[in-house]
Every structure is written in C-alpha cells, then in structure tokens.
Design an enzyme around this catalytic site. Structure first.
Site, PDB file in Angstrom:
ATOM      1  N   ASN A   5       0.802  -1.219   0.000  1.00 27.87           N
ATOM      2  CA  ASN A   5       0.000   0.000   0.000  1.00 27.87           C
ATOM      3  C   ASN A   5       0.838   1.273   0.000  1.00 27.87           C
ATOM      4  O   ASN A   5       0.351   2.340  -0.374  1.00 27.87           O
ATOM      5  CB  ASN A   5      -0.928  -0.001   1.219  1.00 27.87           C
ATOM      6  CG  ASN A   5      -1.602   1.327   1.450  1.00 27.87           C
ATOM      7  OD1 ASN A   5      -2.490   1.728   0.708  1.00 27.87           O
ATOM      8  ND2 ASN A   5      -1.163   2.047   2.486  1.00 27.87           N
ATOM      9  N   GLY A  18       2.843   4.529  -0.581  1.00 31.10           N
ATOM     10  CA  GLY A  18       2.935   5.386  -1.758  1.00 31.10           C
ATOM     11  C   GLY A  18       3.151   6.834  -1.364  1.00 31.10           C
ATOM     12  O   GLY A  18       2.716   7.271  -0.297  1.00 31.10           O
ATOM     13  N   THR A  58       3.642  11.049  -3.190  1.00 31.81           N
ATOM     14  CA  THR A  58       3.552  11.916  -4.361  1.00 31.81           C
ATOM     15  C   THR A  58       4.653  12.962  -4.301  1.00 31.81           C
ATOM     16  O   THR A  58       5.017  13.434  -3.220  1.00 31.81           O
ATOM     17  CB  THR A  58       2.187  12.631  -4.440  1.00 31.81           C
ATOM     18  OG1 THR A  58       1.976  13.373  -3.234  1.00 31.81           O
ATOM     19  CG2 THR A  58       1.058  11.629  -4.622  1.00 31.81           C
ATOM     20  N   ASP A  75       4.606  15.781  -6.906  1.00 26.78           N
ATOM     21  CA  ASP A  75       3.969  16.249  -8.131  1.00 26.78           C
ATOM     22  C   ASP A  75       4.737  17.384  -8.802  1.00 26.78           C
ATOM     23  O   ASP A  75       5.420  18.186  -8.153  1.00 26.78           O
ATOM     24  CB  ASP A  75       2.549  16.723  -7.832  1.00 26.78           C
ATOM     25  CG  ASP A  75       1.634  15.590  -7.388  1.00 26.78           C
ATOM     26  OD1 ASP A  75       2.052  14.421  -7.468  1.00 26.78           O
ATOM     27  OD2 ASP A  75       0.509  15.886  -6.945  1.00 26.78           O
ATOM     28  N   TYR A 130       4.014   9.602 -10.672  1.00 25.81           N
ATOM     29  CA  TYR A 130       3.047   8.821  -9.903  1.00 25.81           C
ATOM     30  C   TYR A 130       2.209   7.920 -10.824  1.00 25.81           C
ATOM     31  O   TYR A 130       2.010   6.731 -10.539  1.00 25.81           O
ATOM     32  CB  TYR A 130       2.147   9.779  -9.124  1.00 25.81           C
ATOM     33  CG  TYR A 130       1.158   9.113  -8.203  1.00 25.81           C
ATOM     34  CD1 TYR A 130       1.537   8.710  -6.921  1.00 25.81           C
ATOM     35  CD2 TYR A 130      -0.161   8.908  -8.597  1.00 25.81           C
ATOM     36  CE1 TYR A 130       0.624   8.113  -6.062  1.00 25.81           C
ATOM     37  CE2 TYR A 130      -1.080   8.304  -7.745  1.00 25.81           C
ATOM     38  CZ  TYR A 130      -0.685   7.916  -6.482  1.00 25.81           C
ATOM     39  OH  TYR A 130      -1.597   7.319  -5.636  1.00 25.81           O
ATOM     40  N   PRO A 151      -7.872   2.638  -6.076  1.00 24.52           N
ATOM     41  CA  PRO A 151      -8.781   3.578  -5.429  1.00 24.52           C
ATOM     42  C   PRO A 151      -8.908   4.873  -6.224  1.00 24.52           C
ATOM     43  O   PRO A 151      -7.971   5.306  -6.904  1.00 24.52           O
ATOM     44  CB  PRO A 151      -8.118   3.852  -4.072  1.00 24.52           C
ATOM     45  CG  PRO A 151      -7.095   2.770  -3.901  1.00 24.52           C
ATOM     46  CD  PRO A 151      -6.660   2.425  -5.286  1.00 24.52           C
TER      47      PRO A 151
END
Length: 242
Positions: free
Chosen positions: A82, A84, A86, A88, A147, A177
C-alpha cells in the site's frame, strides 16, 4: 498458527484502515511505516497493531524487516503493498529526485517487499498479495507523470505475478482507489477538491474502510479463483476495462 499480514504504509490513511480491518478478520498484522514516528505510535496505541519502521524503497531494509516480522509473528501469508508517495510537478519542470523517489517507493517496493516472501508462500502453496494502485495509474493525471507511471507499473506487476504463481495457491490482485477522504486529499485546495467531488458520479469522496473491505474480500480463502484482477473502487469516476 495465526494468520500473519504485512501492510506497508500501514499506520495512516488507507493503510491504517486496511491494517485494522485485517486485524478484525483475525490476522496478526504488521504495519510498516517510513517516517512519522508520532503517528505510528499513536496508531499502535489505538489498536495494538505492531508497527515496524523501514524504507520500502530499500531492498535490504525490506528483507531484514520481513525477517523481523516473521520472527515476531510467524510466517507471512498475506502482503498488502500500500505504501505510496507523491512528488507532483509538470514533467518539463520535474527534478530527477522527484521522479526517482516516487519510483522507489511506489514501484520498486513491489519487488522489494514481495521478493522476500514469495518463495515461502510458494512452498506453503498459499498466499494473498494485494497491491494498491490508483485511478491515476489507469487514466493518467496532469502533473503526475511519475506517480501515474509508477501506479500503472503496479498494474502490470500484478498481472504478471498472478500468472507466475496461480498454480501455487497464491492470488495476486490490484485495487485502484479513486479519491479517498485521507489527509493527503484533505490537503488539496478547497476549490480543486470541489471540482474533484463534482466529477465523481456518487457525489462524494471514498472512505478508507471501503478500500479495506475490498482488501479483506480478496484475502479470503473463498476468493481463490480471483487473481490477476484490477478492481476499481472510485465511485464511477473512471470506468476501465482493466
């Protein structure tokens, strides 16, 4: 012997919901986290789930962490990848560190966490692996080439690994999700968040428990015929063939 599960990124957000749900299913759960000691201890205090700290982007740390968990709790039969992050930015402005950090945590971790466990699962002819991808791994997202690429890679990893291990009683599935009511989403500017919710047909953000319930479904013995599947949990925001 109790069933043992590892959940990476397991002390906050969706991961905390998954870890707690698996505990309620009768698992002894190890929740792995990377950096926020205060939140991890708060989570442990609230539910009693054991917490372990290591970097899922570091192969050696994962191998050592898995050995520690198995020494404490017993053989691991269920893995939920799970974790993770970011970082960006538009690609034409993205630094190599933004790219590599996301790839290490979101994609390299698939290998780093699964490799130390897969042989023992094969020897026991049983295992459940659930990988958490994202709606943006399916459709892409502006400002998230890193990502989106990593999460798309999770889908490919899932499909290949499922084929390799199907005859060994190991299922490998992936959940994508949509936008879920977590601290990460709460940090989105209000106007942007309003536009996101407006684009979701059910008219709301998802709940961590809804992702957790899907994980629990996929880890049961009764779902042994489901493997290599990509399951979207996104309120109808993006409907894909797989």
């Amino acid at each position: 012997m109790s069933r043992v599960a590892i959940v990476t990124g397991g002390t906050r957000g969706i991961g905390a919901s998954i870890a707690t749900a698996l505990q309620n299913e009768g698992y002894a759960v190890a929740a792995v986290y990377a950096g926020n000691d205060e939140k991890a201890q708060e989570f442990h205090g609230s539910c009693g789930i054991r917490v372990y700290k290591w970097d899922v982007g570091d192969h050696q740390a994962c191998a050592e962490g898995v050995r520690k968990v198995e020494g404490d709790l017993g053989p691991v039969c269920t893995l939920v990848n799970n974790a993770g992050i970011t970082r960006d930015g538009m690609l034409h402005k993205m630094a190599v560190e933004q790219w590599s950090e996301v790839m290490r945590t979101n994609l390299d971790s698939m290998f780093n966490m699964t490799r130390p466990l897969i042989e023992s699962m094969r020897e026991r002819n049983f295992g459940r692996i659930v990988n958490i991808s994202s709606i943006n791994g399916q459709k892409g997202q502006m400002g998230q080439t890193n990502y989106s690429a990593a999460k798309a890679g999770v889908i490919g990893f899932t499909k290949a690994l499922a084929q390799e291990n199907a005859r060994k009683g190991i299922t490998v599935n992936c959940i994508c999700p949509g936008y879920v009511d977590t601290d990460m989403v709460a940090a989105v500017p209000p106007k942007v968040l309003e536009s996101i919710i407006a684009s979701i047909p059910v008219g709301r953000l998802g709940k961590g428990q809804e992702i957790a319930d899907t994980v629990c479904f996929l880890t049961r013995r009764e779902t042994a015929f489901i493997t290599g599947s990509i399951i979207a949990v996104n309120g109808g925001q993006y409907i894909a063939n797989g």
